[in-house]
Design an enzyme around this catalytic site. Structure first.
Site, PDB file in Angstrom:
ATOM      1  N   ASP A 141       1.015  -1.259   0.549  1.00 55.21           N
ATOM      2  CA  ASP A 141       0.057   0.235   0.068  1.00 55.21           C
ATOM      3  C   ASP A 141       0.984   1.482   0.078  1.00 55.21           C
ATOM      4  O   ASP A 141       0.374   1.710  -0.669  1.00 55.21           O
ATOM      5  CB  ASP A 141      -1.339  -0.029   1.652  1.00 55.21           C
ATOM      6  CG  ASP A 141      -1.781   1.051   0.846  1.00 55.21           C
ATOM      7  OD1 ASP A 141      -2.472   1.426   0.198  1.00 55.21           O
ATOM      8  OD2 ASP A 141      -2.243   1.455   2.112  1.00 55.21           O
ATOM      9  N   CYS A 195     -17.955  -7.350 -14.900  1.00 56.64           N
ATOM     10  CA  CYS A 195     -19.260  -6.561 -14.227  1.00 56.64           C
ATOM     11  C   CYS A 195     -20.045  -6.817 -14.866  1.00 56.64           C
ATOM     12  O   CYS A 195     -21.411  -6.661 -14.588  1.00 56.64           O
ATOM     13  CB  CYS A 195     -19.200  -5.428 -13.945  1.00 56.64           C
ATOM     14  SG  CYS A 195     -18.049  -4.962 -12.868  1.00 56.64           S
ATOM     15  N   CYS A 201     -22.855   0.035  -8.165  1.00 60.27           N
ATOM     16  CA  CYS A 201     -21.652  -0.071  -6.755  1.00 60.27           C
ATOM     17  C   CYS A 201     -21.845   1.730  -7.980  1.00 60.27           C
ATOM     18  O   CYS A 201     -21.412   2.865  -6.379  1.00 60.27           O
ATOM     19  CB  CYS A 201     -20.544  -0.391  -7.403  1.00 60.27           C
ATOM     20  SG  CYS A 201     -20.089  -0.010  -9.000  1.00 60.27           S
ATOM     21  N   CYS A 221     -14.918  11.326  -3.222  1.00 60.86           N
ATOM     22  CA  CYS A 221     -14.985   9.657  -2.652  1.00 60.86           C
ATOM     23  C   CYS A 221     -15.361  10.518  -1.313  1.00 60.86           C
ATOM     24  O   CYS A 221     -14.374  11.298  -0.659  1.00 60.86           O
ATOM     25  CB  CYS A 221     -13.963   8.904  -2.736  1.00 60.86           C
ATOM     26  SG  CYS A 221     -13.782   7.710  -2.056  1.00 60.86           S
ATOM     27  N   CYS A 248     -15.653   4.621   3.936  1.00 57.51           N
ATOM     28  CA  CYS A 248     -17.118   4.802   3.181  1.00 57.51           C
ATOM     29  C   CYS A 248     -16.625   2.868   2.851  1.00 57.51           C
ATOM     30  O   CYS A 248     -16.053   2.835   1.702  1.00 57.51           O
ATOM     31  CB  CYS A 248     -17.598   5.621   2.157  1.00 57.51           C
ATOM     32  SG  CYS A 248     -18.591   5.291   0.935  1.00 57.51           S
ATOM     33  N   CYS A 255     -21.588  -4.774  -3.905  1.00 58.20           N
ATOM     34  CA  CYS A 255     -21.705  -5.326  -5.319  1.00 58.20           C
ATOM     35  C   CYS A 255     -21.881  -6.775  -5.467  1.00 58.20           C
ATOM     36  O   CYS A 255     -21.359  -7.458  -3.909  1.00 58.20           O
ATOM     37  CB  CYS A 255     -20.217  -5.804  -5.274  1.00 58.20           C
ATOM     38  SG  CYS A 255     -19.496  -6.890  -6.205  1.00 58.20           S
TER      39      CYS A 255
END
Length: 383
Positions: A141, A195, A201, A221, A248, A255
């Site tokens: 990350d 998808c 989403c 966001c 969030c 999903c």
């Protein structure tokens, strides 16, 4: 790590590598060639040029390294991508309308994933060197690595319309880590998106942060606003934040692929701590620096600091509208941090418009510029 000379069959090695990864707690493991995502650099440049990254200037500063594994480490030949599950035991949306309670994103309710995932990566890296040699580096990350495109290229899943990775087996609940190595490992096939026509989403996003499928504007966001954004929360997004105080889950939680994600597969380190599963807004408003550090020790939340947390809690207080929160909100009008004072003014206006009107006549003239704006722009009352 030092290079060693080993001779071992590639298929045997990769099979053993995946078995060891599973033993160490990774539910997904795949291998991609270092040059498997040539389109990533161009897409990143385009996204940065649009300004959609907001104040995350570190993405600009290391864009060349982030664009490809070789840009970060020229000697890399293969990338081992790994996923560790944090599938929640309960519905992440269950507290959406709970009075007096704040919502913390599922990923941040347990131990800090940086520490847990990196520990597993280092153990697997040591195993790989012992078995096959080579030089390697581990990342989770914080380094300039495009984990999601690499995970797709390694067959772990695909980037969904919400731009996060989606796994057939683990839904949207995977922490990703990477091991870059000079070894030429047997690659897995890439995983293309499935998808289809689903746009759950996109519809679920409270702030319309997706200008188009597979594209996100971080500036809209809630995860960005509550975590990365250091200043006042833009007024246009405050009501939409509801009681979300850190991150969030909405776009992930809806999903359909999550029906295959088993909470039993989640690493126990990520199980929700009692004090983070459903924190009281009033308790958060009482935090000082020492209290913040005590509550969020060992959590990824600690990185935002007390002021941002209390700012977020004040937005939640204003949206909650509970009069029992007024004493704490009023006290925070005099907080040392301008970002807290401004949020307190907004929360006061939402809960007690008459009190806001009285206070604004005496406070607006002497307030800092950002805080003065709050006093001169009365927020819509709750309800």
């Amino acid at each position: 790590m030092p290079t060693q000379s080993h001779h071992i069959d590639n298929k045997t090695l990769t099979a053993a590598l995946k078995a060891e990864a599973a033993r160490l707690g990774f539910v997904a493991c795949g291998i991609a060639p270092a040059d498997a995502t040539p389109e990533s650099a161009g897409r990143l440049r385009e996204w940065l040029a649009s300004g959609a990254h907001g104040d995350m200037l570190w993405m600009e500063e290391r864009a060349e390294q982030r664009g490809s594994p070789a840009g970060l480490w020229p000697d890399v030949r293969s990338v081992v991508m790994l996923g560790m599950s944090y599938a929640p035991a309960e519905d992440p949306l269950r507290l959406a309308d709970a009075p007096g309670v704040a919502r913390i994103s599922t990923y941040a309710q347990g131990q800090d994933y940086h520490d847990v995932v990196k520990k597993g990566l280092k153990a697997l890296a040591r195993w790989l060197v012992d078995q096959a040699g080579g030089d390697l580096k581990v990342f989770v990350d914080t380094a300039p690595v495009m984990e999601k495109p690499l995970a797709e290229a390694a067959g772990l899943g695909w980037q969904g319309k919400h731009t996060n990775l989606v796994s057939r087996d683990h839904g949207s609940w995977l922490f990703l880590g990477a091991i870059m190595t000079t070894l030429e490992l047997e690659p897995d096939g890439g995983h293309r998106g499935t998808c289809g026509s689903c746009d759950a989403c996109q519809i679920a996003c409270p702030t319309q942060a997706f200008p188009a499928p597979y594209r996100i504007d971080a500036r809209r966001c809630i995860s960005y606003l509550t975590i990365e954004n250091k200043g006042p929360i833009p007024r246009e997004f405050r009501v939409a934040m509801g009681n979300r105080i850190y991150g969030c889950d909405d776009c992930l939680a809806v999903c359909p692929w999550n029906k295959f994600a088993a909470a039993a597969a989640a690493n126990r380190a990520f199980s929700a701590r009692a004090e983070l599963a459903a924190p009281e807004i009033g308790d958060l408003l009482e935090l000082d620096d020492a209290g913040f550090r005590a509550v969020f020790s060992g959590s990824p939340i600690k990185r935002i600091g007390r002021d941002r947390m209390v700012r977020n809690a004040l937005i939640a207080a204003g949206n909650d509208g509970g009069e029992g929160l007024l004493p704490a909100v009023t006290r925070l009008l005099d907080d040392p941090a301008p970002v807290v004072r401004g949020a307190a003014a907004w929360a006061l206006g939402r809960i007690d418009p008459e009190g806001f009107a009285r206070e604004s006549t005496t406070r607006s003239a002497d307030a800092d510029e950002d805080v003065r704006t709050e006093w001169l722009s009365a927020p819509p009352p709750c309800g």
